[in-house]
Design a protein around this motif. Structure first.
Motif, PDB file in Angstrom:
ATOM      1  N   LYS A   3       0.829  -1.211   0.000  1.00 47.76           N
ATOM      2  CA  LYS A   3       0.000   0.000   0.000  1.00 47.76           C
ATOM      3  C   LYS A   3       0.861   1.257   0.000  1.00 47.76           C
ATOM      4  CE  LYS A   3      -3.584   2.193   2.762  1.00 47.76           C
ATOM      5  NZ  LYS A   3      -4.316   2.126   4.039  1.00 47.76           N
ATOM      6  N   LYS A   4       1.952   1.190   0.751  1.00 45.76           N
ATOM      7  CA  LYS A   4       2.825   2.366   0.859  1.00 45.76           C
ATOM      8  C   LYS A   4       3.456   2.693  -0.481  1.00 45.76           C
ATOM      9  CE  LYS A   4       5.891   3.999   4.477  1.00 45.76           C
ATOM     10  NZ  LYS A   4       6.843   3.578   5.522  1.00 45.76           N
ATOM     11  N   SER A   5       3.958   1.667  -1.136  1.00 44.12           N
ATOM     12  CA  SER A   5       4.612   1.883  -2.423  1.00 44.12           C
ATOM     13  C   SER A   5       3.604   2.362  -3.467  1.00 44.12           C
ATOM     14  CB  SER A   5       5.286   0.602  -2.883  1.00 44.12           C
ATOM     15  OG  SER A   5       4.335  -0.416  -3.050  1.00 44.12           O
ATOM     16  N   LEU A   6       2.378   1.850  -3.374  1.00 46.39           N
ATOM     17  CA  LEU A   6       1.339   2.293  -4.305  1.00 46.39           C
ATOM     18  C   LEU A   6       1.066   3.779  -4.131  1.00 46.39           C
ATOM     19  CD1 LEU A   6      -1.723   0.143  -5.113  1.00 46.39           C
ATOM     20  CD2 LEU A   6      -1.923   2.595  -5.091  1.00 46.39           C
ATOM     21  N   ILE A   7       0.955   4.215  -2.873  1.00 46.73           N
ATOM     22  CA  ILE A   7       0.690   5.638  -2.615  1.00 46.73           C
ATOM     23  C   ILE A   7       1.836   6.495  -3.145  1.00 46.73           C
ATOM     24  CG2 ILE A   7       0.530   7.346  -0.766  1.00 46.73           C
ATOM     25  CD1 ILE A   7      -1.025   5.182   0.824  1.00 46.73           C
ATOM     26  N   ASN A   8       3.068   6.022  -2.961  1.00 46.61           N
ATOM     27  CA  ASN A   8       4.217   6.793  -3.444  1.00 46.61           C
ATOM     28  C   ASN A   8       4.203   6.912  -4.965  1.00 46.61           C
ATOM     29  OD1 ASN A   8       5.573   7.582  -1.108  1.00 46.61           O
ATOM     30  ND2 ASN A   8       6.386   5.523  -0.816  1.00 46.61           N
ATOM     31  N   VAL A  10       1.638   6.759  -6.915  1.00 48.49           N
ATOM     32  CA  VAL A  10       0.547   7.638  -7.329  1.00 48.49           C
ATOM     33  C   VAL A  10       0.908   9.096  -7.055  1.00 48.49           C
ATOM     34  CG1 VAL A  10      -1.859   8.224  -6.915  1.00 48.49           C
ATOM     35  CG2 VAL A  10      -1.175   5.857  -7.018  1.00 48.49           C
ATOM     36  N   TYR A  11       1.602   9.300  -5.956  1.00 47.72           N
ATOM     37  CA  TYR A  11       1.935  10.679  -5.538  1.00 47.72           C
ATOM     38  C   TYR A  11       2.861  11.375  -6.529  1.00 47.72           C
ATOM     39  CZ  TYR A  11       5.054  13.969  -3.240  1.00 47.72           C
ATOM     40  OH  TYR A  11       5.842  15.037  -2.964  1.00 47.72           O
ATOM     41  N   ILE A  12       3.754  10.597  -7.155  1.00 46.64           N
ATOM     42  CA  ILE A  12       4.692  11.209  -8.118  1.00 46.64           C
ATOM     43  C   ILE A  12       3.941  11.861  -9.273  1.00 46.64           C
ATOM     44  CG2 ILE A  12       6.463  10.646  -9.809  1.00 46.64           C
ATOM     45  CD1 ILE A  12       7.411   8.490  -7.758  1.00 46.64           C
ATOM     46  N   LYS A  13       2.872  11.218  -9.694  1.00 43.51           N
ATOM     47  CA  LYS A  13       2.113  11.759 -10.824  1.00 43.51           C
ATOM     48  C   LYS A  13       1.052  12.757 -10.382  1.00 43.51           C
ATOM     49  CE  LYS A  13       2.620   7.503 -13.441  1.00 43.51           C
ATOM     50  NZ  LYS A  13       1.926   6.320 -13.969  1.00 43.51           N
ATOM     51  N   SER A  14       0.731  12.751  -9.100  1.00 46.13           N
ATOM     52  CA  SER A  14      -0.468  13.480  -8.662  1.00 46.13           C
ATOM     53  C   SER A  14      -0.169  14.974  -8.526  1.00 46.13           C
ATOM     54  CB  SER A  14      -0.923  12.938  -7.309  1.00 46.13           C
ATOM     55  OG  SER A  14      -0.030  13.357  -6.310  1.00 46.13           O
ATOM     56  N   PRO A  15      -1.186  15.794  -8.576  1.00 47.16           N
ATOM     57  CA  PRO A  15      -1.014  17.235  -8.367  1.00 47.16           C
ATOM     58  C   PRO A  15      -1.044  17.629  -6.890  1.00 47.16           C
ATOM     59  CG  PRO A  15      -3.239  16.786  -9.037  1.00 47.16           C
ATOM     60  CD  PRO A  15      -2.557  15.484  -9.015  1.00 47.16           C
ATOM     61  N   PHE A  16      -1.331  16.677  -5.992  1.00 49.01           N
ATOM     62  CA  PHE A  16      -1.446  17.008  -4.567  1.00 49.01           C
ATOM     63  C   PHE A  16      -0.109  16.842  -3.851  1.00 49.01           C
ATOM     64  CE2 PHE A  16      -5.666  15.234  -5.657  1.00 49.01           C
ATOM     65  CZ  PHE A  16      -6.367  16.423  -5.593  1.00 49.01           C
ATOM     66  N   GLU A  19       0.766  14.603   2.035  1.00 51.03           N
ATOM     67  CA  GLU A  19      -0.243  14.354   3.068  1.00 51.03           C
ATOM     68  C   GLU A  19      -1.625  14.241   2.458  1.00 51.03           C
ATOM     69  OE1 GLU A  19      -0.080  17.206   6.155  1.00 51.03           O
ATOM     70  OE2 GLU A  19       1.856  16.524   6.917  1.00 51.03           O
ATOM     71  N   ASP A  20      -1.921  15.177   1.529  1.00 55.94           N
ATOM     72  CA  ASP A  20      -3.242  15.154   0.893  1.00 55.94           C
ATOM     73  C   ASP A  20      -3.438  13.870   0.105  1.00 55.94           C
ATOM     74  OD1 ASP A  20      -4.067  17.558   1.901  1.00 55.94           O
ATOM     75  OD2 ASP A  20      -3.207  18.713   0.240  1.00 55.94           O
ATOM     76  N   SER A  21      -2.394  13.461  -0.592  1.00 57.25           N
ATOM     77  CA  SER A  21      -2.546  12.266  -1.425  1.00 57.25           C
ATOM     78  C   SER A  21      -2.813  11.036  -0.560  1.00 57.25           C
ATOM     79  CB  SER A  21      -1.291  12.048  -2.264  1.00 57.25           C
ATOM     80  OG  SER A  21      -0.203  11.787  -1.420  1.00 57.25           O
ATOM     81  N   ILE A  22      -2.131  10.966   0.607  1.00 59.60           N
ATOM     82  CA  ILE A  22      -2.361   9.810   1.502  1.00 59.60           C
ATOM     83  C   ILE A  22      -3.781   9.845   2.053  1.00 59.60           C
ATOM     84  CG2 ILE A  22      -1.726   8.832   3.741  1.00 59.60           C
ATOM     85  CD1 ILE A  22       1.175   9.850   3.077  1.00 59.60           C
ATOM     86  N   ASN A  23      -4.206  11.049   2.470  1.00 56.43           N
ATOM     87  CA  ASN A  23      -5.553  11.146   3.053  1.00 56.43           C
ATOM     88  C   ASN A  23      -6.624  10.800   2.018  1.00 56.43           C
ATOM     89  OD1 ASN A  23      -4.784  11.916   5.653  1.00 56.43           O
ATOM     90  ND2 ASN A  23      -4.442  14.028   4.975  1.00 56.43           N
ATOM     91  N   ILE A  24      -6.427  11.304   0.788  1.00 58.67           N
ATOM     92  CA  ILE A  24      -7.433  11.036  -0.247  1.00 58.67           C
ATOM     93  C   ILE A  24      -7.485   9.550  -0.573  1.00 58.67           C
ATOM     94  CG2 ILE A  24      -7.941  11.407  -2.689  1.00 58.67           C
ATOM     95  CD1 ILE A  24      -6.826  14.291  -2.224  1.00 58.67           C
ATOM     96  N   PHE A  25      -6.299   8.944  -0.623  1.00 58.49           N
ATOM     97  CA  PHE A  25      -6.249   7.505  -0.925  1.00 58.49           C
ATOM     98  C   PHE A  25      -7.010   6.699   0.128  1.00 58.49           C
ATOM     99  CE2 PHE A  25      -4.390   3.305  -0.961  1.00 58.49           C
ATOM    100  CZ  PHE A  25      -4.286   3.045  -2.311  1.00 58.49           C
TER     101      PHE A  25
END
Lengths: 93, 760
Positions: A3-8, A10-16, A19-25
């Motif tokens: 899960k952690k690696s998935l969030i990371n 996603v975060y590289i591509k994300s505009p957030f 912290e926001d990206s983790i909370n949204i996920f």
């Protein structure tokens, strides 16, 4: 993958921010779980479909105990991947 | 629910644009899909696991599909309607039924079915559980009955009661009503073998409801330890192992209780405690019967009394054991302490006194007063060793030795003074040997004396045979004095040295008195005494001396070290034999030279204050020198090592390899390389949307973007790599600000560069 690696990833591509990206996920997964447990069909375009199926009661032979056993009914979650995704998976071969 | 609904809800919660949220969602599911393409399993905590597996279609082709298995808690949440239901055993297979059972009922081949009344929940109770049915109508029966069972189980809990068919209703009547002649119905209890098997199979029945079964297991555990047998062995050894054995039992029992998770723990613990107490009572009785020595039995007898049933047992054992261990160690490590030796010596003195009394009674009826005086004092001396034993644990040894020694000496002085009233006459004559006594020289001299004495003994023995009993009287009366000299003369003389500050004042004053009295009293040669004591069956003085040498403590050794410089002095004292009569004279003689030395030192001391000022001055001098050294060092360093920038030669920085050439590696960041060192002049050829194509000698480069943060840059680079472009970047420093520019190239022609720019 974790899960952690998935969030990371996603975060590289994300505009957030991170912290926001983790909370949204986490919030999306909570919403998915709530909606599935309520019995709603969850359909994600290009990915798949989460549904609940009910398995009726049935008899089963247990050879270890040498006996027939009656199983109660059960509600199960099933994931059916979309045709696009199945195609993409099987194309690379 | 659809994706749009999710996006709207999250956007409203976090106050974010919906477009960004949709991008984020796409990112999530694209990354998941990318993972599935690479045959990677994705495990999301608190949700579930996606796994890619091959499956055969209806057509027979193998295709990959994605499967999802939820987390247990999630699955339980989904299955909240039927979560409480559990699988139920309906019937046994034919192989499980015993062959005897066939033969009893019918010789024909039949199907035998075990029906169970579920209304009574009768798995636990065996009496109403089993109804056996024997029917001629064959294979349809089990199917129908299972359907009937379903209804009976599931109706109370499931929301959907299935309407029973007509056939099943008829079937019920056929089975349950015994009047119908078509089916031969009978009720009978199942034999015990099958009953046992049923109990084992159903999980619910495995838990023992009876206390008796658990009791039996506990008794097995207790028997496995073999408690009574062990303790019969241990009684001879002592109480320590007795306790360890009891400890093991209680530990095993507690572990057993924890593992099995008994419902009624209290009753079990009480029973175990009772059993252990019974065993202990049994053991204590045996200990009393066997008459174990008096030191060990009281400890063993105390243990059952101390243990209160409410308190935990292990703690009690540990506390008691710890105390025992401490006492035992003190005994083992120091087998002959000073106090024990004292006690032995006192016993020896008592025995001698008794012998003296007997002799005096027999021969001198007039000297009954001596007996009266020595009588009560022996009682006092008997009491004192007990006091020493109690006091030793609290006090340090050396001080105790000093204090107790003083008391003993005072007591002995009392004896001497009473006896000495008749004897203390005449002038004081001290032989030269005893005056200049130090501890080491004294021992050496004594060894020589012992050799002389042994030679004299042989002569004296021959004389004694001639002189019969008469010399024994004199020797007997003078014994206590000589004993005192030989036993306590040494410490008294060693403590003459005034340097020993460790000795307390109380003992010091007592010893002063003793020494003064010793000097006043006459000394009788020891040659005549020893044979007499050997005749009376007592230990000789040589043995007592050896005992006394072991009697030394560390403080004595320190004293010897301190006395070594004073060894040169005794010959001077020997010359002045007449003047020494008191303790003060000796101290004055010893201190005479030292006072001179101290005076010389005191004379020198007034000169020292001039030197005392010097350290402050020295400190300042040292500080100043250090400062000068530092300044010189800095100046030299600047001149020779750290040359000025004008003198520095410009070292050409190596040109870094182009980042665009690297392939395969994910993140290439040349943060350390100084790219700005050498820059070629470049001309802008083409511009579009802040993206510039520049021409250099190597080729065409595309430049775009300004990034202050390296992490944002890395993100962009990864995004480009997904498109199939491997970019590099350039670090630019201008006006104290550093930023990064993305750079692609070099390309041979402008067309190539433009094609790639269109893809960006």
């Amino acid at each position: 993958m974790n899960k952690k690696s998935l969030i990371n990833k996603v975060y590289i591509k994300s505009p957030f921010g991170k912290e926001d990206s983790i909370n949204i996920f986490n919030r999306t997964i909570e919403l998915l779980k709530e909606s599935i447990t309520e019995g709603k069909k969850v359909k994600i375009k290009g990915f798949g479909k989460f549904t609940i199926e009910r398995r009726e009661a049935k008899t089963v032979t247990d050879y270890k105990r040498k006996a027939e056993v009656l199983l109660p009914p059960k509600d199960k979650i099933t994931f059916k991947p979309s045709k696009k995704l199945v195609k993409r998976i099987n194309e690379d071969e | 629910m659809k994706k749009d609904f999710l996006i709207k809800q999250i956007a409203s919660e976090f106050n974010v644009d919906e477009i960004k949220v949709s991008e984020y969602f796409d990112g999530i599911f694209e990354t998941l899909a990318a993972a599935f393409i690479k045959d990677k399993n994705v495990n999301i905590s608190e949700f579930g696991k996606f796994s890619v597996k091959k499956k055969t279609d209806e057509e027979g082709e193998q295709k990959k599909t994605v499967l999802f298995s939820p987390v247990r808690k999630f699955a339980e949440d989904i299955n909240y309607n039927f979560g409480e239901l559990k699988p139920v055993q309906i019937r046994l297979l034919d192989s499980a039924v015993s062959p005897e059972y066939h033969s009893i009922e019918s010789g024909e081949e039949t199907e035998e079915i075990l029906l169970i009344d579920f209304e009574d929940n009768a798995f636990s109770s065996t009496e109403n559980a089993e109804v056996l049915i024997h029917e001629d109508s064959g294979p349809e029966v089990p199917v129908l009955e299972t359907e009937k069972l379903k209804e009976k189980i599931l109706i109370p809990e499931s929301d959907k009661p299935e309407i029973p068919t007509l056939k099943t209703e008829e079937r019920k009547e056929e089975i349950l009503i015994p009047e119908k002649p078509q089916a031969e119905i009978y009720t009978e209890r199942i034999p015990e073998e099958i009953n046992a098997e049923l109990k084992v199979m159903s999980d619910e029945e495995v838990k023992p409801n009876n206390i008796e079964g658990e009791k039996a297991r506990i008794i097995e555990v207790l028997n496995s330890v073999k408690f009574p047998e062990r303790i019969l062995e241990f009684t001879a050894k002592g109480t320590k192992e007795f306790k360890s054995a009891a400890k093991t039992i209680s530990r095993d029992a507690t572990v057993y209780i924890k593992e099995e998770k008994c419902e009624n723990k209290k009753s079990l613990t009480d029973k175990i405690e009772d059993e252990i107490e019974q065993l202990k009572a049994f053991i204590t009785e045996e200990i009393r019967e066997e008459n174990i020595p008096s030191e060990e039995t009281p400890d063993s007898a105390d243990t059952p009394e101390v243990e209160i049933p409410g308190e935990p047992k292990q703690e009690i054992f540990t506390e008691e054991e710890s105390e025992d261990i401490i006492t035992v160690q003190q005994k083992e490590d120091f087998p002959k302490t000073s106090l024990e030796l004292e006690a032995e010596l006192l016993q020896m003195l008592e025995e001698r006194k008794k012998i003296l009394e007997e002799i005096s009674r027999l021969e001198k009826s007039d000297e009954d007063d001596v007996v009266d005086i020595s009588g009560p004092k022996t009682i006092d001396e008997e009491e004192k060793p007990k006091l020493h034993d109690e006091s030793t644990l609290d006090r340090p040894r050396q001080n105790v030795f000093a204090d107790d020694e003083g008391k003993i000496l005072e007591e002995l002085l009392g004896l001497i003074s009473d006896e000495g009233k008749t004897d203390t006459t005449g002038p004081v004559e001290i032989p030269a040997e005893q005056k200049g006594i130090t501890s080491e020289s004294f021992i050496q001299e004594e060894k020589e004396d012992i050799k002389h004495e042994e030679e004299e003994k042989k002569e004296s023995e021959s004389e004694e045979k001639q002189e019969d009993i008469i010399p024994e009287q004199d020797a007997g009366l003078t014994n206590p004095d000589n004993v005192f000299e030989d036993l306590f003369g040494k410490p008294a003389e060693e403590q003459i040295v005034p340097e020993s500050e460790e000795i307390k004042v109380s003992s010091f004053n007592a010893e002063m008195k003793i020494f003064d009295r010793l000097l006043d009293e006459p000394i009788i040669p020891s040659a005549e005494e020893k044979p007499e004591k050997d005749e009376n069956g007592l230990t000789s003085f040589s043995e007592l001396e050896e005992m006394f040498r072991n009697f030394k403590t560390e403080s004595d050794e320190e004293k010897n070290v301190s006395e070594k410089p004073a060894e040169s002095e005794p010959p001077e004292i020997q010359e002045k034999t007449e003047t020494i009569k008191t303790y003060d004279d000796i101290t004055n003689l010893i201190d005479a030279d030292r006072e001179k030395k101290t005076e010389e030192q005191t004379v020198e001391k007034p000169e020292s204050p001039k030197k005392k000022i010097t350290p402050a001055v020295r400190m300042t001098i040292v500080m100043v020198t250090l400062l000068i050294a530092i300044i010189v060092f800095v100046v030299l360093y600047q001149r020779f090592v750290n040359k000025s920038p004008e003198q520095n030669m410009q070292i050409p920085v190596p040109h870094p390899a182009d980042s665009t050439l690297t392939k395969g590696s994910d993140s290439v960041i040349y943060a350390d390389t100084n790219k700005t060192a050498v820059q070629e002049e470049a001309e802008t050829v083409f511009e579009k949307d802040d993206k510039v194509i520049k021409e250099t000698s190597k080729g065409f480069y595309i430049e775009f973007g300004e990034y202050d943060n390296q992490f944002v840059l890395a993100k962009e680079i990864k995004a480009l790599k997904d498109k199939g472009i491997t970019p590099g970047y350039e670090e630019v420093k201008s006006e104290g600000r550093t930023y990064y520019i993305m750079k692609l190239g070099p390309y041979n022609s402008l067309k190539e560069a433009k094609n790639i720019l269109s893809k960006l």
